[in-house]
Design a protein around this motif. Structure first.
Motif, PDB file in Angstrom:
ATOM      1  N   THR A 108     -25.960  26.498  12.503  1.00 52.81           N
ATOM      2  CA  THR A 108     -27.134  25.980  11.512  1.00 52.81           C
ATOM      3  C   THR A 108     -26.960  24.602  11.380  1.00 52.81           C
ATOM      4  O   THR A 108     -26.108  23.796  11.952  1.00 52.81           O
ATOM      5  N   THR A 154     -34.369  27.897  18.699  1.00 51.62           N
ATOM      6  CA  THR A 154     -34.290  28.448  17.470  1.00 51.62           C
ATOM      7  C   THR A 154     -33.885  30.075  17.555  1.00 51.62           C
ATOM      8  O   THR A 154     -34.938  30.677  18.325  1.00 51.62           O
ATOM      9  N   GLU A 209     -32.648  33.570  11.951  1.00 48.84           N
ATOM     10  CA  GLU A 209     -32.351  32.934  10.725  1.00 48.84           C
ATOM     11  C   GLU A 209     -31.246  33.721   9.910  1.00 48.84           C
ATOM     12  O   GLU A 209     -30.895  34.769  10.216  1.00 48.84           O
ATOM     13  N   GLU A 210     -30.723  32.931   8.814  1.00 47.14           N
ATOM     14  CA  GLU A 210     -29.639  33.785   7.990  1.00 47.14           C
ATOM     15  C   GLU A 210     -30.004  33.436   6.580  1.00 47.14           C
ATOM     16  O   GLU A 210     -30.621  32.377   6.073  1.00 47.14           O
ATOM     17  N   MET A 211     -29.710  34.465   5.811  1.00 47.73           N
ATOM     18  CA  MET A 211     -29.938  34.474   4.398  1.00 47.73           C
ATOM     19  C   MET A 211     -28.666  34.610   3.591  1.00 47.73           C
ATOM     20  O   MET A 211     -27.965  35.689   3.578  1.00 47.73           O
ATOM     21  N   ARG A 220     -34.879  29.687   0.417  1.00 45.36           N
ATOM     22  CA  ARG A 220     -35.298  29.938   1.930  1.00 45.36           C
ATOM     23  C   ARG A 220     -34.322  30.203   2.981  1.00 45.36           C
ATOM     24  O   ARG A 220     -33.357  29.610   2.770  1.00 45.36           O
ATOM     25  N   PRO A 221     -34.625  31.195   3.818  1.00 45.75           N
ATOM     26  CA  PRO A 221     -33.477  31.244   4.733  1.00 45.75           C
ATOM     27  C   PRO A 221     -33.281  30.174   5.607  1.00 45.75           C
ATOM     28  O   PRO A 221     -34.096  29.302   6.029  1.00 45.75           O
ATOM     29  N   ARG A 222     -31.874  29.915   6.349  1.00 41.45           N
ATOM     30  CA  ARG A 222     -31.823  28.950   7.152  1.00 41.45           C
ATOM     31  C   ARG A 222     -31.969  29.304   8.631  1.00 41.45           C
ATOM     32  O   ARG A 222     -31.614  30.294   8.992  1.00 41.45           O
ATOM     33  N   SER A 223     -32.541  28.460   9.476  1.00 40.62           N
ATOM     34  CA  SER A 223     -32.716  28.589  10.807  1.00 40.62           C
ATOM     35  C   SER A 223     -31.285  28.570  11.608  1.00 40.62           C
ATOM     36  O   SER A 223     -30.382  27.909  11.115  1.00 40.62           O
ATOM     37  N   VAL A 224     -31.273  29.352  12.626  1.00 37.33           N
ATOM     38  CA  VAL A 224     -29.927  29.312  13.433  1.00 37.33           C
ATOM     39  C   VAL A 224     -30.302  28.946  14.825  1.00 37.33           C
ATOM     40  O   VAL A 224     -31.569  29.256  15.406  1.00 37.33           O
ATOM     41  N   TYR A 225     -29.676  28.121  15.239  1.00 34.22           N
ATOM     42  CA  TYR A 225     -29.894  27.397  16.617  1.00 34.22           C
ATOM     43  C   TYR A 225     -28.969  27.544  17.717  1.00 34.22           C
ATOM     44  O   TYR A 225     -27.873  27.988  17.538  1.00 34.22           O
TER      45      TYR A 225
END
Length: 413
Positions: A360, A390, A393-395, A401-406
């Motif tokens: 993240t 991308t 996402e993780e919550m 807001r959920p965080r994007s995962v890359y």
């Protein structure tokens, strides 16, 4: 040029080391015999000047690790290999009817002994095996072999520890010592000599230090004189700052000096070093390291070497930061993303250090030592050039807001 090697081992090992090298006129051996491996740290406190240190095995080396960190010469140990074990078994077979089930043996690495059993096709015959750990107890090892003999009068003990051999002889337990093989010893002594020569070459390289002039003028003279003394350096005052011309070896020695450590902490962000093929190269690299420290979060002082690799001097085990991109693939990434070589180097280190390939913006910010917003801008540049994806996402909270995962999509190794 003669190489002086300090030998740490049992009295017998030291004697064999002398025998093995009696035809090697380029070697000078200083002997430090011990009764048990745990005596090595105390013996190291009596160490005379030498070019390198050789331990008879991993046990005395591991016991001495803490003290070795402050000794600026290479130190290695003789590894117990298949040749040593096979030679020992052959020697025993000349005096006894060798049956592995009638044997107790202690080894430094059980896997090496298992390799020997596999190579000789032992057909299920198994001795009693004791693996020597870092914190092994001498009496426990003696009891291991003595107990095997009590339970089986045909048992023969084989030990890697000289003190155990002496105790078992006193108890009339049949025992053999592991045999130090000449070829293995000479290979190791050649390696330690090569490391000594390499270190001499590295420590004699030209180096320069630069001290920024932002500290009060009254303190500047005293500080510069003290640094010059600690670094064994020639000191010059210039408009850029105060320059110190020295060697890498002098810098490495100063790092272990508490007075230098304290002074470097007080000058955080204002003292940097460089090395190079010439004085000019070393000076330019020191100036570059200082500029980097003044713009990036610093745990310095840093040293920028001739390969344009930036090293944190008080954290030598860490990966250096590349300030120059020479790999074609990374050059292409730098051109397309407008990211600096230093950032690309940190991104590669970030990818190598993670257990998972996904991350993240918070993960990246923590590694780079920057804000989340800065990390997001870096990720955006990678995404726009297809050097990151991308992947989800993780919550972590019920609200927000959920965080994007890359994931990174460029070579990191």
């Amino acid at each position: 040029m003669r190489t002086k090697v300090a030998i740490f081992g049992s009295k017998e090992f030291c004697q064999r080391a002398v025998q093995f090298t009696e035809q090697r006129s380029e070697l000078v051996l200083d002997l430090y015999p011990y009764t048990v491996p745990s005596e090595s740290p105390d013996l190291l406190k009596k160490l005379l000047p030498c070019d390198a240190i050789l331990f008879s095995g991993s046990l005395p080396y591991i016991a001495s690790t803490e003290i070795l960190a402050s000794i600026p010469v290479p130190a290695i140990y003789l590894k117990q290999d298949e040749t040593e074990i096979t030679t020992t078994l052959l020697a025993i077979s000349l005096h006894h009817s060798l049956e592995l089930e009638n044997m107790s043996i202690d080894v430094r690495d059980r896997r090496v002994f298992e390799n020997v059993l596999a190579d000789i096709k032992a057909d299920g015959q198994r001795p009693r095996i004791y693996q020597l750990e870092e914190d092994y107890a001498l009496q426990e090892l003696i009891d291991f072999h003595a107990s095997a003999y009590e339970n089986n009068p045909s048992n023969v003990a084989v030990t890697s520890v000289h003190a155990v051999y002496d105790c078992l002889v006193e108890q009339s337990v049949p025992v053999f010592k592991m045999i130090s093989v000449k070829s293995s010893f000479l290979k190791t002594i050649d390696r330690v000599c090569q490391e000594a020569l390499l270190q001499k070459s590295e420590t004699s390289k030209i180096a320069a230090g630069i001290l920024g002039v932002s500290i009060p003028t009254i303190e500047l003279k005293d500080t510069s004189e003290k640094l010059a003394q600690l670094l064994h350096a020639h000191c010059i005052h210039t408009e850029e700052g105060i320059l110190f011309y020295t060697t890498q070896g002098a810098i490495q020695t100063a790092l272990h000096n508490p007075e230098f450590q304290q002074l470097a902490a007080q000058l955080s962000g204002q003292l940097a070093f460089g090395s190079g093929r010439t004085l000019t190269d070393a000076k330019e690299n020191a100036a570059s390291a200082l500029r980097y420290m003044q713009t990036e979060p610093s745990s310095g002082p840093y040293l920028l070497d001739e390969k344009k690799e930036l090293h944190t001097l008080f954290q030598p085990a860490g990966n250096p930061i590349e300030l120059r991109v020479i790999e074609p693939a990374l050059t292409d990434i730098a051109d397309k993303t407008a990211l600096s070589p230093a950032v690309l180097s940190k991104l590669a280190t970030f990818g190598q250090s993670r257990q998972s390939t996904s991350f993240t913006a918070n993960d990246l910010a923590s590694h780079l030592g920057v804000s989340r917003r800065t990390a997001e801008r870096t990720i955006k540049k990678l995404l726009s050039s297809d050097y990151a994806n991308t992947v989800g996402e993780e919550m972590t909270y019920r609200q927000g807001r959920p965080r994007s995962v890359y994931e990174l999509k460029f070579p990191i190794y």
